[in-house]
Design a protein around this motif. Structure first.
Motif, short mmCIF file in Angstrom:
data_model
loop_
_atom_site.label_atom_id
_atom_site.label_comp_id
_atom_site.label_asym_id
_atom_site.label_seq_id
_atom_site.Cartn_x
_atom_site.Cartn_y
_atom_site.Cartn_z
N LEU A 279 -18.68 -24.17 -2.29
CA LEU A 279 -19.11 -24.34 -0.90
C LEU A 279 -19.95 -25.60 -0.79
O LEU A 279 -20.99 -25.71 -1.44
N LEU A 280 -19.48 -26.54 0.00
CA LEU A 280 -20.25 -27.76 0.27
C LEU A 280 -20.71 -27.69 1.73
O LEU A 280 -19.89 -27.56 2.64
N GLU B 15 -24.74 -15.19 -3.82
CA GLU B 15 -23.53 -14.42 -4.09
C GLU B 15 -22.62 -15.10 -5.11
O GLU B 15 -21.44 -14.79 -5.21
N GLY B 16 -23.18 -16.06 -5.84
CA GLY B 16 -22.47 -16.61 -6.98
C GLY B 16 -21.60 -17.82 -6.69
O GLY B 16 -20.90 -18.30 -7.60
N LEU B 17 -21.63 -18.34 -5.47
CA LEU B 17 -20.85 -19.54 -5.17
C LEU B 17 -21.62 -20.78 -5.61
O LEU B 17 -22.83 -20.89 -5.39
N ARG C 54 -14.01 -26.59 -2.55
CA ARG C 54 -12.96 -25.67 -2.13
C ARG C 54 -13.12 -25.28 -0.66
O ARG C 54 -12.13 -25.03 0.03
N THR C 55 -14.36 -25.19 -0.21
CA THR C 55 -14.63 -24.94 1.20
C THR C 55 -15.76 -25.86 1.66
O THR C 55 -16.61 -26.26 0.85
N ALA D 143 -23.35 -15.71 8.33
CA ALA D 143 -22.05 -15.07 8.55
C ALA D 143 -20.90 -15.90 7.99
O ALA D 143 -19.86 -15.35 7.60
N SER D 144 -21.07 -17.21 7.94
CA SER D 144 -19.98 -18.06 7.45
C SER D 144 -19.64 -17.77 5.99
O SER D 144 -18.49 -17.97 5.56
N VAL D 145 -20.61 -17.28 5.22
CA VAL D 145 -20.38 -17.08 3.78
C VAL D 145 -19.33 -15.99 3.54
O VAL D 145 -18.48 -16.11 2.64
N SER D 146 -19.35 -14.93 4.35
CA SER D 146 -18.34 -13.89 4.16
C SER D 146 -16.95 -14.44 4.46
O SER D 146 -15.97 -14.07 3.81
N GLN D 147 -16.86 -15.36 5.42
CA GLN D 147 -15.57 -15.96 5.73
C GLN D 147 -15.14 -16.95 4.64
O GLN D 147 -13.95 -17.11 4.36
N VAL D 148 -16.11 -17.61 4.03
CA VAL D 148 -15.81 -18.46 2.87
C VAL D 148 -15.24 -17.61 1.74
O VAL D 148 -14.24 -17.97 1.11
N HIS D 149 -15.86 -16.46 1.48
CA HIS D 149 -15.33 -15.55 0.46
C HIS D 149 -13.90 -15.13 0.78
O HIS D 149 -13.04 -15.07 -0.11
#
Length: 558
Positions: free
Chosen positions: A239-240, A258-260, A337-338, A542-548
């Protein structure tokens, strides 16, 4: 009264009875007598006379705490002390037995800015909630109203470099105390002599790093956290995040926790525009308010503790969409990657040439809290009607002789939160000029006057020592490629706001996903966002769950 070293900042406590005087004297002395000159008096008349004497001696009064059961009431005395020493933090102390009744008076007074908070008088040992509140206000006063005792940053300048206000603002927003030295001072000469080659002013040395010469805000920011090149040529982030405001910081905290593998690129100081706010009072979980700097500082520490890497002074210049995205920035390229676009917005330029030439010399874009102390006794104008303008006005009014808010609209109700409007309305140093805009200004070397044009075409010229421009928001994402759709104003389209003809494979994007798979947007830069700190933080998280969801492998079709 407790003896302390002469010259220490003052804490003034006003008790209503001998019993309360004894309790409060012991309570405050046990924690603050070493670093503050503590005065605990009984009665409002003695308190006001003492404060007048202390201020005539040039003493700084950090905090005033007044017993709510004082004869005649605590609020009239706090009102008088607010006028006499506007930088002092003001606390009403309430006996526990009177607390329920006192709330009827104190709640509206708090909303009007007549005091900073109310606290129950301690009933026993180790009342840590009481002392947490007192310590927070003393820290806030120390940061905003006085020079630091210990500083990790040294700045050498002669007062003529226009980049100095922006550099000071950067360090204030980063929570880094600094000292300034003239090049002819002992400290200035020593630092200049330590530099090999050209020692062009201003010079900035921070925390043992090599000095930055001919310093600008961007060059200082770039030197602060090192370079993304240290990540290595093979590094690919999960995640950038482009932007280190509330949305970007929230995403960094949740992504890294969360490990990203998470990287943040910020063009200026961590915190974004929210980081310039002197006091945010409506953010969940901070009943006494929190400055934008402290909110950003805590979030930055939180994100780095989970392993996120943050880089300041790194303006993004381009994005190439692919299975692995490539993000160009000042000094290189990163792959990810995202990508989360959370670069926020920038203040619009005024466009008056005579005033643009004086930027940094009385004319400032944004709240510029770092120069508030320079406005002591001066006449200041703020252009803008949003919450940032209201917060800036209240902060500047602690120092300036007068603060005038200038807006084109007929009122502030459409653009500013009610709590700020109510507090501004009761402040004797703040006035509102509606239906007007700035058309000219100038001065010899720094701002001395401005011209306002009214809605009926009348032009008024008036003296002005400071002009703070908070003119509304333009998205800071002109670097985005065509694959990422934007609305007519340049804000990023996400989710169901995206036209159906831009959906990929006939499915609507996730709520914060753009027209490019794996590219998300959150916060003020997103079309339709609320433009509030809390909503930006929520979107970033909230964006992190969508990144996952994007990174998760697709289940095979049976």
């Amino acid at each position: 009264m407790t003896d302390s070293a002469p010259g220490n900042p003052v804490i003034l406590v006003v008790a209503a009875t001998p019993e309360h005087q004894a309790i409060l004297s012991d309570e405050f002395a046990s924690r603050y007598a070493r670093d503050y000159d503590l005065h605990v008096v009984q009665g409002g008349a003695d308190a006001y006379a003492l404060k007048g004497y202390l201020m005539s001696e040039g003493r700084q009064v950090a905090l005033v705490a007044v017993d709510h059961s004082l004869e005649g009431g605590a609020l009239p005395l706090l009102d008088k002390l607010r006028v006499a020493s506007p930088t002092s933090r003001r606390v009403a102390l309430v006996p526990a037995a009177r607390f329920a009744a006192a709330l009827e008076e104190l709640r509206p007074a708090l909303g009007q800015g007549r005091l900073d908070t109310y606290l129950i008088i301690p009933q026993g040992a180790r009342d840590e909630e009481f002392h947490t509140a007192i310590s927070e206000y003393l820290s806030d006063w120390s940061w905003s109203a006085t020079t630091p005792v210990v500083a990790g940053v040294q700045i050498v300048d002669d007062g003529t470099q226009p980049s100095i206000p922006a550099i000071r603002d950067f360090f204030d927003r980063m929570g880094s105390a600094y000292e300034r030295f003239h090049p002819d001072s002992d400290e200035g000469r020593e630092l200049i002599a330590s530099i090999d080659g050209d020692a062009t002013l201003p010079i900035v040395k921070a925390y043992g790093r090599d000095p930055v010469t001919a310093a600008t805000e961007r060059s200082v920011a770039a030197a602060f956290y090192g370079t993304p090149a240290n990540l290595g040529d093979d590094f690919v982030a999960d995640l950038l995040i482009v932007g280190g405001g509330p949305a970007g910081l929230a995403a960094a905290v949740y992504g890294a926790s969360e490990g990203l593998s998470t990287v943040v690129l910020e063009s200026d100081a961590i915190g974004g525009q929210a980081g310039t706010s002197s006091m945010i009072r409506n953010y969940l979980g901070f009943p006494r308010g929190v400055s934008g700097m402290r909110l950003a500082l805590r979030a930055r520490v939180q994100a780095t503790r989970f392993g996120a890497r943050l880089y300041t002074g790194r303006a993004v210049t381009g994005l190439r969409v692919g299975d692995v995205h490539e993000v160009d920035f000042d000094g290189g390229t990163l792959r990810a990657r995202t990508v989360l676009v959370a670069c926020g917005v920038t203040y619009r330029r005024l466009g008056v040439p005579t005033l643009e030439e004086l930027e940094g010399r009385g004319v400032h874009y944004g709240a510029a809290t770092s120069v508030a102390r320079d406005m002591q006794g001066r006449d200041v104008y703020i252009v803008g009607g949003g919450n940032s303008a209201g917060q800036a006005a209240l902060h500047l009014a602690r120092f300036a002789n007068s603060v005038t808010i200038v807006v084109r609209r007929r009122s502030l109700e459409e653009t500013m939160s009610t709590y700020l409007i109510d507090e501004i309305a009761t402040h004797k140093r703040i006035s509102l000029r509606t239906g007007a805009h700035v058309v000219d200004g100038g001065g010899e070397g720094r701002l001395e006057w401005i011209c306002l044009e009214t809605s009926d075409g009348v032009i008024d010229r008036m003296p002005a020592d400071g002009l703070f421009l908070l003119l509304g928001a333009d998205p800071g994402c002109s670097w985005l490629p065509p694959e990422v759709a934007q609305d007519e104003r340049g804000f990023v389209l996400t989710g169901r706001e995206i036209p159906m003809d831009r959906w990929v494979n006939g499915r609507p994007p996730a709520p914060l996903e753009t027209t490019a798979p794996g590219i998300f947007a959150a916060g003020d830069v997103r079309s339709g966002s609320m433009k509030r700190v809390a909503s930006a933080s929520g979107e970033g998280a909230a964006s992190v769950s969508q990144v996952h969801g994007h990174l998760a492998p697709t289940a095979p079709v049976s």
